[in-house]
Design a protein around this motif. Structure first.
Motif, PDB file in Angstrom:
ATOM      1  N   SER A  39       0.836  -1.198   0.000  1.00  0.00           N
ATOM      2  CA  SER A  39       0.000   0.000   0.000  1.00  0.00           C
ATOM      3  C   SER A  39       0.871   1.249   0.000  1.00  0.00           C
ATOM      4  CB  SER A  39      -0.921   0.026   1.223  1.00  0.00           C
ATOM      5  OG  SER A  39      -0.180   0.317   2.393  1.00  0.00           O
ATOM      6  N   LEU A  40       0.249   2.359  -0.287  1.00  0.00           N
ATOM      7  CA  LEU A  40       0.916   3.660  -0.283  1.00  0.00           C
ATOM      8  C   LEU A  40       1.574   3.934   1.069  1.00  0.00           C
ATOM      9  CD1 LEU A  40       1.327   6.319  -1.957  1.00  0.00           C
ATOM     10  CD2 LEU A  40      -0.771   7.142  -0.872  1.00  0.00           C
ATOM     11  N   ASN A  41       0.951   3.467   2.121  1.00  0.00           N
ATOM     12  CA  ASN A  41       1.439   3.729   3.467  1.00  0.00           C
ATOM     13  C   ASN A  41       2.743   3.027   3.793  1.00  0.00           C
ATOM     14  OD1 ASN A  41      -1.720   3.521   3.412  1.00  0.00           O
ATOM     15  ND2 ASN A  41      -1.125   5.210   4.745  1.00  0.00           N
ATOM     16  N   GLU A  42       3.142   2.059   2.971  1.00  0.00           N
ATOM     17  CA  GLU A  42       4.400   1.363   3.191  1.00  0.00           C
ATOM     18  C   GLU A  42       5.589   2.079   2.559  1.00  0.00           C
ATOM     19  OE1 GLU A  42       4.144  -2.900   2.407  1.00  0.00           O
ATOM     20  OE2 GLU A  42       1.996  -2.785   2.817  1.00  0.00           O
ATOM     21  N   LEU A  43       5.323   3.114   1.774  1.00  0.00           N
ATOM     22  CA  LEU A  43       6.406   3.897   1.176  1.00  0.00           C
ATOM     23  C   LEU A  43       6.905   4.939   2.165  1.00  0.00           C
ATOM     24  CD1 LEU A  43       4.936   4.603  -2.396  1.00  0.00           C
ATOM     25  CD2 LEU A  43       6.611   2.853  -1.753  1.00  0.00           C
ATOM     26  N   SER A  44       8.162   5.325   2.041  1.00  0.00           N
ATOM     27  CA  SER A  44       8.679   6.431   2.846  1.00  0.00           C
ATOM     28  C   SER A  44       7.988   7.717   2.396  1.00  0.00           C
ATOM     29  CB  SER A  44      10.196   6.553   2.646  1.00  0.00           C
ATOM     30  OG  SER A  44      10.465   7.013   1.323  1.00  0.00           O
ATOM     31  N   PHE A  45       8.136   8.773   3.162  1.00  0.00           N
ATOM     32  CA  PHE A  45       7.500  10.042   2.792  1.00  0.00           C
ATOM     33  C   PHE A  45       7.984  10.542   1.436  1.00  0.00           C
ATOM     34  CE2 PHE A  45       6.756  10.890   7.532  1.00  0.00           C
ATOM     35  CZ  PHE A  45       5.432  10.487   7.461  1.00  0.00           C
ATOM     36  N   SER A  46       9.279  10.414   1.169  1.00  0.00           N
ATOM     37  CA  SER A  46       9.788  10.891  -0.124  1.00  0.00           C
ATOM     38  C   SER A  46       9.300  10.003  -1.259  1.00  0.00           C
ATOM     39  CB  SER A  46      11.318  10.984  -0.115  1.00  0.00           C
ATOM     40  OG  SER A  46      11.900   9.719   0.071  1.00  0.00           O
ATOM     41  N   GLU A  47       9.190   8.689  -1.032  1.00  0.00           N
ATOM     42  CA  GLU A  47       8.653   7.792  -2.060  1.00  0.00           C
ATOM     43  C   GLU A  47       7.178   8.093  -2.326  1.00  0.00           C
ATOM     44  OE1 GLU A  47      11.039   3.593  -1.638  1.00  0.00           O
ATOM     45  OE2 GLU A  47       9.692   4.156   0.014  1.00  0.00           O
ATOM     46  N   ARG A  48       6.425   8.398  -1.269  1.00  0.00           N
ATOM     47  CA  ARG A  48       5.012   8.765  -1.439  1.00  0.00           C
ATOM     48  C   ARG A  48       4.891  10.018  -2.288  1.00  0.00           C
ATOM     49  NH1 ARG A  48       2.437   8.275   4.681  1.00  0.00           N
ATOM     50  NH2 ARG A  48       3.236   6.191   5.093  1.00  0.00           N
ATOM     51  N   ALA A  49       5.705  11.009  -1.965  1.00  0.00           N
ATOM     52  CA  ALA A  49       5.656  12.264  -2.720  1.00  0.00           C
ATOM     53  C   ALA A  49       5.977  12.017  -4.196  1.00  0.00           C
ATOM     54  CB  ALA A  49       6.612  13.288  -2.121  1.00  0.00           C
ATOM     55  N   ASP A  50       6.991  11.210  -4.456  1.00  0.00           N
ATOM     56  CA  ASP A  50       7.360  10.887  -5.839  1.00  0.00           C
ATOM     57  C   ASP A  50       6.240  10.132  -6.545  1.00  0.00           C
ATOM     58  OD1 ASP A  50       9.844  12.120  -5.647  1.00  0.00           O
ATOM     59  OD2 ASP A  50      10.942  10.243  -5.316  1.00  0.00           O
ATOM     60  N   PHE A  51       5.643   9.159  -5.850  1.00  0.00           N
ATOM     61  CA  PHE A  51       4.583   8.357  -6.463  1.00  0.00           C
ATOM     62  C   PHE A  51       3.370   9.230  -6.800  1.00  0.00           C
ATOM     63  CE2 PHE A  51       0.940   5.446  -6.407  1.00  0.00           C
ATOM     64  CZ  PHE A  51       1.367   4.466  -7.292  1.00  0.00           C
ATOM     65  N   LEU A  52       2.929  10.023  -5.849  1.00  0.00           N
ATOM     66  CA  LEU A  52       1.731  10.846  -6.065  1.00  0.00           C
ATOM     67  C   LEU A  52       1.982  11.956  -7.083  1.00  0.00           C
ATOM     68  CD1 LEU A  52       0.433  10.931  -2.401  1.00  0.00           C
ATOM     69  CD2 LEU A  52      -0.512   9.615  -4.312  1.00  0.00           C
ATOM     70  N   THR A  53       3.170  12.526  -7.089  1.00  0.00           N
ATOM     71  CA  THR A  53       3.507  13.537  -8.096  1.00  0.00           C
ATOM     72  C   THR A  53       3.564  12.893  -9.478  1.00  0.00           C
ATOM     73  OG1 THR A  53       4.701  14.872  -6.473  1.00  0.00           O
ATOM     74  CG2 THR A  53       5.227  15.252  -8.799  1.00  0.00           C
ATOM     75  N   SER A  54       4.126  11.711  -9.564  1.00  0.00           N
ATOM     76  CA  SER A  54       4.172  10.990 -10.846  1.00  0.00           C
ATOM     77  C   SER A  54       2.765  10.659 -11.326  1.00  0.00           C
ATOM     78  CB  SER A  54       5.005   9.712 -10.710  1.00  0.00           C
ATOM     79  OG  SER A  54       6.363  10.030 -10.460  1.00  0.00           O
ATOM     80  N   MET A  55       1.896  10.285 -10.405  1.00  0.00           N
ATOM     81  CA  MET A  55       0.516   9.983 -10.751  1.00  0.00           C
ATOM     82  C   MET A  55      -0.153  11.219 -11.367  1.00  0.00           C
ATOM     83  SD  MET A  55      -2.385   8.294  -8.262  1.00  0.00           S
ATOM     84  CE  MET A  55      -2.645   9.760  -7.275  1.00  0.00           C
ATOM     85  N   ALA A  56       0.057  12.378 -10.758  1.00  0.00           N
ATOM     86  CA  ALA A  56      -0.515  13.614 -11.288  1.00  0.00           C
ATOM     87  C   ALA A  56       0.102  13.982 -12.630  1.00  0.00           C
ATOM     88  CB  ALA A  56      -0.317  14.747 -10.281  1.00  0.00           C
ATOM     89  N   LEU A  57       1.370  13.695 -12.816  1.00  0.00           N
ATOM     90  CA  LEU A  57       2.027  13.969 -14.094  1.00  0.00           C
ATOM     91  C   LEU A  57       1.412  13.138 -15.222  1.00  0.00           C
ATOM     92  CD1 LEU A  57       4.226  15.485 -15.622  1.00  0.00           C
ATOM     93  CD2 LEU A  57       5.818  13.687 -14.961  1.00  0.00           C
ATOM     94  N   VAL A  58       1.061  11.892 -14.936  1.00  0.00           N
ATOM     95  CA  VAL A  58       0.367  11.071 -15.934  1.00  0.00           C
ATOM     96  C   VAL A  58      -0.969  11.726 -16.280  1.00  0.00           C
ATOM     97  CG1 VAL A  58      -0.681   8.823 -16.427  1.00  0.00           C
ATOM     98  CG2 VAL A  58       1.520   8.943 -15.227  1.00  0.00           C
ATOM     99  N   GLY A  59      -1.668  12.236 -15.284  1.00  0.00           N
ATOM    100  CA  GLY A  59      -2.916  12.955 -15.537  1.00  0.00           C
ATOM    101  C   GLY A  59      -2.698  14.186 -16.397  1.00  0.00           C
TER     102      GLY A  59
END
Length: 141
Positions: A39-59
């Protein structure tokens, strides 16, 4: 990913972007994190930020390339026990009763129709345009 998934388009800071198996909403993509977690909660804070920013970039890419009306972002994990995000462009041409509902409310036939299944020859141009947008965005920042 070790370069083994033919659906992967490109690598972003937060993961790997892949075309969706079905394209009844043209441009549908999936984002997979760089390391396998439940889950998202298993990522570090910096990994979460990268994942969610990447998700928005795909959008952003879907808005620009597909001329989508809006983007639906979906992280569920109810069926597949690993983090991944579904990124769906939504269109004005969708029937009102579908456009206002979650994508998962489309009938099962939509997900299994061979006419809208991802096909390299049919979807190559869209895939190339989305990939180019994503890669240009990375070099611009």
């Amino acid at each position: 990913m070790a370069g083994t998934n033919p659906m992967v388009m490109t690598e972003l800071p937060g993961g790997f972007v892949a075309m969706g198996d079905v394209q009844f909403l043209p441009g549908y993509c999936v984002l997979l994190p760089k390391r396998v977690v439940g889950s998202l909660n298993e990522l570090s804070f910096s990994e979460r930020a990268d994942f969610l920013t990447s998700m928005a970039l795909v959008g952003d890419a879907q808005l620009a390339v597909c001329h989508a009306q809006r983007i639906n972002y979906d992280i569920l994990g109810n069926t597949d026990d690993f983090l991944h995000a579904h990124i769906f462009p939504r269109y004005a041409w969708e029937p009102d009763q579908r456009r206002k509902m979650p994508v998962w409310q489309y009938p099962p036939a939509s997900w299994q129709d061979s006419a809208t299944a991802y096909q390299p020859a049919k979807h190559a141009k869209l895939r190339q345009e989305l990939t180019a947008y994503l890669e240009q965005s990375l070099t611009a920042n």
